[in-house]
Design an enzyme around this catalytic site. Structure first.
Site, PDB file in Angstrom:
ATOM      1  N   CYS A 175       3.531  -1.375 -12.392  1.00  0.00           N
ATOM      2  CA  CYS A 175       3.774  -0.283 -13.503  1.00  0.00           C
ATOM      3  C   CYS A 175       5.113  -0.873 -14.645  1.00  0.00           C
ATOM      4  CB  CYS A 175       4.215   0.995 -12.973  1.00  0.00           C
ATOM      5  SG  CYS A 175       5.418   0.991 -11.657  1.00  0.00           S
ATOM      6  N   ASP A 183      -0.775  -4.318  -5.808  1.00  0.00           N
ATOM      7  CA  ASP A 183      -0.057  -3.330  -6.771  1.00  0.00           C
ATOM      8  C   ASP A 183       1.326  -3.712  -6.464  1.00  0.00           C
ATOM      9  OD1 ASP A 183      -0.057  -1.286  -8.722  1.00  0.00           O
ATOM     10  OD2 ASP A 183       0.740  -0.006  -7.058  1.00  0.00           O
ATOM     11  N   ASP A 196       5.317  -8.869   5.715  1.00  0.00           N
ATOM     12  CA  ASP A 196       5.426  -9.702   4.396  1.00  0.00           C
ATOM     13  C   ASP A 196       4.155 -10.038   3.775  1.00  0.00           C
ATOM     14  OD1 ASP A 196       6.007 -10.978   2.283  1.00  0.00           O
ATOM     15  OD2 ASP A 196       7.998 -11.542   3.250  1.00  0.00           O
ATOM     16  N   ALA A 237       0.681  -1.194   0.108  1.00  0.00           N
ATOM     17  CA  ALA A 237      -0.074   0.214  -0.087  1.00  0.00           C
ATOM     18  C   ALA A 237       0.654   1.190  -0.092  1.00  0.00           C
ATOM     19  CB  ALA A 237      -0.964  -0.168   1.147  1.00  0.00           C
ATOM     20  N   ALA A 238       2.036   1.192   0.358  1.00  0.00           N
ATOM     21  CA  ALA A 238       2.783   2.521   0.481  1.00  0.00           C
ATOM     22  C   ALA A 238       3.068   3.011  -0.640  1.00  0.00           C
ATOM     23  CB  ALA A 238       4.033   2.341   1.406  1.00  0.00           C
ATOM     24  N   PRO A 239       3.086   4.241  -0.773  1.00  0.00           N
ATOM     25  CA  PRO A 239       2.906   5.339   0.157  1.00  0.00           C
ATOM     26  C   PRO A 239       1.314   5.885   0.342  1.00  0.00           C
ATOM     27  CG  PRO A 239       3.654   6.385  -1.928  1.00  0.00           C
ATOM     28  CD  PRO A 239       3.475   4.873  -2.043  1.00  0.00           C
ATOM     29  N   GLY A 258      -1.411   6.144  -2.025  1.00  0.00           N
ATOM     30  CA  GLY A 258      -2.313   6.954  -3.111  1.00  0.00           C
ATOM     31  C   GLY A 258      -3.355   5.910  -3.384  1.00  0.00           C
ATOM     32  N   LYS A 259      -3.367   4.779  -3.700  1.00  0.00           N
ATOM     33  CA  LYS A 259      -4.482   3.910  -4.037  1.00  0.00           C
ATOM     34  C   LYS A 259      -4.994   3.608  -2.838  1.00  0.00           C
ATOM     35  CE  LYS A 259      -1.847   1.979  -8.053  1.00  0.00           C
ATOM     36  NZ  LYS A 259      -0.462   2.521  -7.559  1.00  0.00           N
ATOM     37  N   ASP A 273       2.137  -2.772   4.169  1.00  0.00           N
ATOM     38  CA  ASP A 273       3.413  -2.592   3.348  1.00  0.00           C
ATOM     39  C   ASP A 273       4.505  -3.361   4.342  1.00  0.00           C
ATOM     40  OD1 ASP A 273       4.074  -1.068   0.756  1.00  0.00           O
ATOM     41  OD2 ASP A 273       5.895  -1.209   1.907  1.00  0.00           O
TER      42      ASP A 273
END
Lengths: 303, 193
Positions: A230, A177, A157, A107-109, A111-112, A130
């Site tokens: 990405c 992600d 983890d 999840a970090a940082p 945004g999503k 995270d």
């Protein structure tokens, strides 16, 4: 740009793709509907004289015409959050509903994760995890700045994630992600490809497989998982989803998104992938003048 | 009475009578504080739970969690207790401040800018309470759309009043003493606007 040469056979108009990768990216922000409506946020930007262009596919995504999107009143009030346009795609595809239990595995940082909370009207539970303690502080800072009260933060983890701290034993949805080789961020970060190697791609794909499998295991039957990266590397995208199809109870499902894109691959380097992978999407920088992304949606099936 | 365990989140007891940890605020006390000091209606918090982790650090959360729970964070920090004067956080005030009717100090543009930059400033005109205040300002109104102030037009409908109040945005928490408003906006949240 050297590592990108391997994608010549799979990308339409490869020269336009390379050309787009060389162009820097403008500033995009997401409207944080926890703090203010889209109308109200646009009203503030208008009155402050900050010009913007609203994304066709998502009214909550804006391209801002300013060099410092963080120094605006909308940013100070948590109405806007700097987030790349394509990075706003996976939460929209996951389509979480108010009241649900949702896991953001990497999840970090934040945004999503905060976008998931906003899509749920800040009702329900978003568990934002995270593995990196250093990045947890950025995640917490953003969650508080954007006023997400439905978000819980864990540091573990994701590959062997334990549900033990919680009072429920399965999520309705999960977003993976995944950490990746980040080829698609070249426009934002010109150094993105400096450390590229096939060895890195192989090792990170092992981590990606482990996280996606755990996300399927912790999601209830009929629940959905979005897997995104990405990067363009099929080893980190289609091959990871193929591994999940082979090892877990799940199937690839179709979804709509109003951005130009190409279908997922069904073969790469003499390897065949399941035909359903065509329903995944590959977003290339020259298609919408954005960064690059891969997104696949899965449904958990019965054993 | 046991001691507060700073490593985990414990849900606040409903009332002081149900308190089992020395010095811990109760949910009722927290809600009363927001209502008494700032006029935030108690119903605002009907769907939220309050938690303590760390000495006097109170968190507001809308999700599901058992008590106690040992994770990194739940929801957002909203209030500092276990000190003489309770103090709300900037993030809480930005999120819930629009419900407030009392102890809200409205700043003009230049004062709002200085506040966001973390500056202390002399504001002799404030004749309300001293102590922690919610600083707010009007944004997003053009000259032609500037909202009519309270009392100038008694005929306004509740909806119109809602729209009018909507122009006021909370900036954060300020400490007002001796004619001076001190910005409590944390370093990492300060901006030059």
């Amino acid at each position: 740009m050297e590592p990108l040469g391997r994608y010549r056979p799979i990308i339409d108009d490869f020269e336009a793709f390379l050309e787009a990768c060389r162009r820097p990216l403008g500033n995009a922000v997401r409207i944080n509907t926890i703090a203010a409506s889209v109308e109200r946020t646009l009203e503030v930007l208008d009155s402050e004289g900050v010009a913007y262009e609203q994304a066709d596919w998502n009214p909550r995504v804006l391209r801002l015409e300013t060099d410092s999107p963080g120094s605006t009143w909308t940013s100070f009030h948590g109405m806007t959050h700097g987030q790349e346009e394509v990075s706003a795609v996976p939460p929209v595809v996951l389509d979480p509903q108010p009241g649900e239990r949702v896991w953001d595995a990497c999840a970090a940082p934040g945004g999503k994760a905060t976008q998931l909370a906003a899509l749920m009207d800040d009702r329900g539970t978003v568990v934002a995890n995270d593995s990196n303690l250093g990045r947890i502080s950025a995640l917490r800072f953003n969650a508080e700045r954007l006023g997400a009260t439905s978000l819980a933060v864990t540091n573990a983890d994701a590959r062997n994630y334990s549900m033990k701290p919680f009072s429920f034993d399965a999520f309705d949805r999960a977003l993976v992600d995944a950490p990746c080789s980040c080829e698609g961020t070249i426009r934002k970060n010109p150094d993105a490809l400096d450390d590229w190697s096939e060895g890195y791609v192989d090792s990170v794909s092992g981590i990606q497989k482990g996280i996606l499998r755990r996300a399927i295991q912790t999601t209830r039957e009929g629940g959905h998982i979005v897997y995104s990266t990405c990067t363009f590397a099929p080893e980190e995208n289609e091959a990871v989803v193929q591994h999940a199809l082979d090892e877990e109870n799940c199937r690839v499902v179709e979804f709509d998104v109003g951005l130009e894109h190409s279908p997922g691959l069904t073969e790469w380097d003499d390897r065949r992938f399941d035909d359903s992978l065509e329903q995944a999407i590959r977003i290339y920088p020259h298609q919408n003048d954005t960064g690059g992304f891969f997104v696949a949606k899965l449904e958990v099936t019965a054993e | 009475m046991s001691d507060n365990d700073g490593q985990r989140f414990d849900r606040l007891p409903e009332t002081n009578a149900e308190r089992s940890v020395e010095g811990r605020a109760s949910r009722a006390e927290v809600i009363d504080y927001f209502e008494d000091r700032f006029g935030i209606p108690s119903e605002t918090f009907a769907d939220y739970t309050f938690w303590e982790k760390g000495a006097g650090k109170i968190w507001i959360y809308a999700g599901e969690a058992p008590t106690p729970i040992e994770i990194e964070a739940i929801g957002m920090t909203c209030l500092r207790t276990r000190q003489e004067h309770w103090k709300p956080t900037t993030d809480f005030v930005q999120r819930f401040g629009h419900h407030a009717t009392d102890c809200v100090i409205e700043l003009e543009r230049e004062h709002a800018r200085a506040f966001a930059a973390g500056e202390d400033q002399a504001l002799e005109w404030w004749d309300g309470d001293w102590g922690y205040l919610i600083a707010a300002h009007e944004v997003g109104v053009g000259p032609e759309g500037r909202a009519v102030r309270d009392g100038e037009n008694a005929e306004r409908s509740p909806q119109e009043e809602g729209v009018e109040r909507g122009q006021l945005e909370a900036l954060g928490v300020g400490l007002y003493v001796h004619g001076e408003l001190r910005s409590m906006v944390p370093k990492g949240r300060q901006r030059d606007l």
